[in-house]
Motif scaffolding. Structure first.
Motif, short mmCIF file in Angstrom:
data_model
loop_
_atom_site.label_atom_id
_atom_site.label_comp_id
_atom_site.label_asym_id
_atom_site.label_seq_id
_atom_site.Cartn_x
_atom_site.Cartn_y
_atom_site.Cartn_z
N CYS A 86 0.83 -1.21 0.00
CA CYS A 86 0.00 0.00 0.00
C CYS A 86 0.86 1.26 0.00
O CYS A 86 0.47 2.29 -0.57
CB CYS A 86 -0.93 -0.01 1.21
SG CYS A 86 -2.24 -1.24 1.11
N GLY A 87 2.05 1.18 0.62
CA GLY A 87 2.97 2.31 0.58
C GLY A 87 3.40 2.63 -0.83
O GLY A 87 3.50 3.80 -1.22
N TYR A 88 3.63 1.60 -1.63
CA TYR A 88 4.01 1.84 -3.02
C TYR A 88 2.81 2.32 -3.84
O TYR A 88 2.98 3.13 -4.76
CB TYR A 88 4.63 0.58 -3.62
CG TYR A 88 6.11 0.47 -3.28
CD1 TYR A 88 7.07 1.11 -4.06
CD2 TYR A 88 6.54 -0.26 -2.18
CE1 TYR A 88 8.41 1.03 -3.75
CE2 TYR A 88 7.88 -0.35 -1.86
CZ TYR A 88 8.81 0.30 -2.64
OH TYR A 88 10.15 0.22 -2.33
N PHE A 89 1.61 1.84 -3.53
CA PHE A 89 0.42 2.41 -4.16
C PHE A 89 0.27 3.89 -3.79
O PHE A 89 -0.13 4.71 -4.62
CB PHE A 89 -0.83 1.64 -3.74
CG PHE A 89 -1.08 0.40 -4.54
CD1 PHE A 89 -1.28 0.46 -5.91
CD2 PHE A 89 -1.12 -0.85 -3.93
CE1 PHE A 89 -1.52 -0.69 -6.65
CE2 PHE A 89 -1.35 -2.00 -4.66
CZ PHE A 89 -1.55 -1.93 -6.03
N PHE A 90 0.59 4.21 -2.54
CA PHE A 90 0.51 5.60 -2.08
C PHE A 90 1.48 6.48 -2.87
O PHE A 90 1.09 7.56 -3.34
CB PHE A 90 0.84 5.65 -0.59
CG PHE A 90 0.95 7.04 -0.03
CD1 PHE A 90 -0.18 7.77 0.29
CD2 PHE A 90 2.20 7.62 0.18
CE1 PHE A 90 -0.07 9.07 0.80
CE2 PHE A 90 2.31 8.91 0.69
CZ PHE A 90 1.18 9.63 1.00
N THR A 91 2.71 6.05 -3.02
CA THR A 91 3.68 6.85 -3.77
C THR A 91 3.28 6.99 -5.23
O THR A 91 3.48 8.05 -5.84
CB THR A 91 5.10 6.25 -3.66
OG1 THR A 91 5.09 4.93 -4.22
CG2 THR A 91 5.55 6.18 -2.22
N ALA A 92 2.70 5.92 -5.80
CA ALA A 92 2.24 6.00 -7.19
C ALA A 92 1.13 7.04 -7.33
O ALA A 92 1.13 7.86 -8.26
CB ALA A 92 1.76 4.63 -7.66
#
Length: 487
Positions: A86-92
């Motif tokens: 989810c952190g990488y979805f957040f950055t995306a």
């Protein structure tokens, strides 16, 4: 076989080689950072294409990393790995909002109602939010997901977390664009305001806490190792882009974002390597399982499954080419008496010695020795006619006699002996030469050859055992009496 924990990046231990590689990457990053800091405020020409190119690559790499991490969640059921995904979805998501609101890129002031400091705040939310997801990963890594009953509960749990993450992106994006007047001023035109230093200090501290949380774990996985490298690169990104530089489009602005792109790709590269390793291991395991499924574990020769598959293939080949195909069915004489007298351990040893003898005899390409079941064996002899197969069987009987495996309770001889049935289809199986086409017309299945050899084996047993019997040519009618020939 490779266990699940050895192939998953989130569970596989970080070996010495991986630690050295990560240390080398980190050392190189620090050296480059130290060389760039004195020149971070050096103004450079604005390259407007840099922002969409950089953020497009960042968006793609973040999405791929997030999806690959979700694949790890399917195997590990780890809340921590889900939080990191989810952190990488957040950055995306923050990358998309940042690019749309960047002034002068799509419109003079940026889209989404952006103001002069919207992108600066979005950058802070972006770089301050991801370390919080890393902190959640470090705290929840050993906690499994609790899923409610229902269809596909794992997918529902993942979907909920992803949707909540996207809602967070929308909320922060709205705050930085529509509500930018309510935020402290950190950007004046193209230059940074003094308040930016305080905000950067807070964001930077989040990254330090996240790095420490992952570092302090006693047993670090490969994912932990490369996540620490990511957080170090993340710190360098913030320092060059918002602390040591002075304005947009200076050296620190460009260099920091390049570091951010590298940071996003560290975990992605390792996930791709891990996936390649996983597929290689799966391929090897599939080959091993295929071999195990075709081998008799006690004797080490082919099992019934492999025999059936090979017999069918050789039968078809004989039907096409007209070459002969012979089959030997072999049975150890009085094997029950051998087990009763010498014990099952000795009986297993006897089976192995007979199997080794058969495997050594059937050495030509295409020939196959197999354990058919119990004390019964089979030898497939492609390209060999009935007379040659009978001679082959008699040679096996003589070789077993030379081994001299004692069998005092046998009525056939004082050593272990074999009764053998020989059957052939094709050229040489009948006077004047037969052709498989005739046999195929009578019986379309190779089982006919097994039945003929089995009848010949029965004739060997009733004829006194310790001998080989050649069955008549394979015909549609099942079976004139077999002629018994002594070994």
């Amino acid at each position: 076989m490779t266990s699940n924990s050895e192939v998953m990046l989130s569970t596989a231990g970080a070996g010495l080689r991986a630690q050295r590689l990560a240390g080398a990457v980190l050392l190189l990053s620090l050296l480059v950072f130290g060389a760039l800091v004195p020149f971070a405020k050096l103004p450079l020409a604005p390259v407007w294409a840099f922002i969409p190119c950089y953020e497009s690559m960042l968006l793609i790499s973040d999405l791929i990393t997030a999806v690959l991490l979700l694949g790890q969640v399917r195997s590990t059921r780890s809340r921590g790995v889900l939080a990191l995904a989810c952190g990488y979805f957040f950055t995306a998501g923050m990358t998309v909002v940042h690019a749309l609101s960047f002034p002068g890129l799509f419109s003079p002031t940026g889209l989404l109602g952006a103001g002069p400091q919207s992108t600066a705040w979005l950058y802070m939310f972006w770089h301050g939010g991801f370390p919080l997801f890393v902190l959640a990963y470090a705290g929840l890594q050993g906690v499994e997901l609790r899923m409610r009953p229902g269809p596909r509960p794992l997918y529902r749990a993942i979907l909920r977390c992803v949707l909540l993450t996207l809602l967070l992106v929308v909320a922060l994006g709205a705050l930085a664009t529509i509500g930018h007047d309510r935020l402290p001023v950190i950007m004046v035109k193209q230059r940074y305001a003094p308040a930016l230093t305080v905000v950067v200090g807070i964001v930077w501290s989040f990254s330090v806490f996240a790095l420490f949380a992952v570092w302090r774990k006693r047993q670090r996985s490969m994912l932990d190792l490369w996540l620490m490298v990511v957080m170090c690169a993340w710190l360098i990104d913030i320092a060059l882009s918002a602390l040591f530089n002075g304005a947009r489009f200076d050296l620190g602005f460009y260099a920091g974002r390049i570091y951010g792109l590298l940071a996003a790709n560290f975990v992605l590269m390792m996930l791709m390597v891990e996936n390649g390793t996983l597929y290689l291991n799966l391929s090897r395991m599939a080959d091993e399982l295929r071999q195990l499924s075709m081998v008799d574990t006690m004797t080490g020769i082919a099992n019934r499954r492999q025999f059936d598959a090979t017999l069918e293939a050789e039968w078809r080949r004989a039907m096409r080419s007209g070459a002969p195909l012979s089959l030997l069915m072999l049975d150890i004489d009085f094997f029950k008496c051998y087990n009763d007298a010498y014990g099952h351990v000795a009986g297993d040893g006897c089976l192995r010695r007979v199997a080794q003898l058969l495997a050594a005899a059937a050495r030509r390409p295409g020939e196959l020795a197999a354990r058919y079941g119990g004390e019964e064996f089979a030898v497939l002899l492609p390209g060999m006619d009935g007379a040659a197969a009978l001679a082959f069987a008699q040679g096996i009987c003589r070789a077993l006699a030379e081994l001299g495996v004692e069998h005092a309770h046998s009525a056939a001889a004082g050593h272990v002996t074999l009764s053998i049935g020989v059957a052939c289809v094709g050229a040489g199986s009948a006077p004047g030469g037969g052709h498989p086409g005739g046999a195929a017309a009578d019986a379309a299945a190779p089982l006919r050859l097994v039945e003929a050899a089995d009848l010949a084996l029965y004739a060997s047993k009733t004829g006194g055992r310790n001998r080989a019997t050649l069955a008549p040519p394979l015909r549609a009618a099942a079976g004139p009496p077999c002629a018994t020939l002594p070994a």
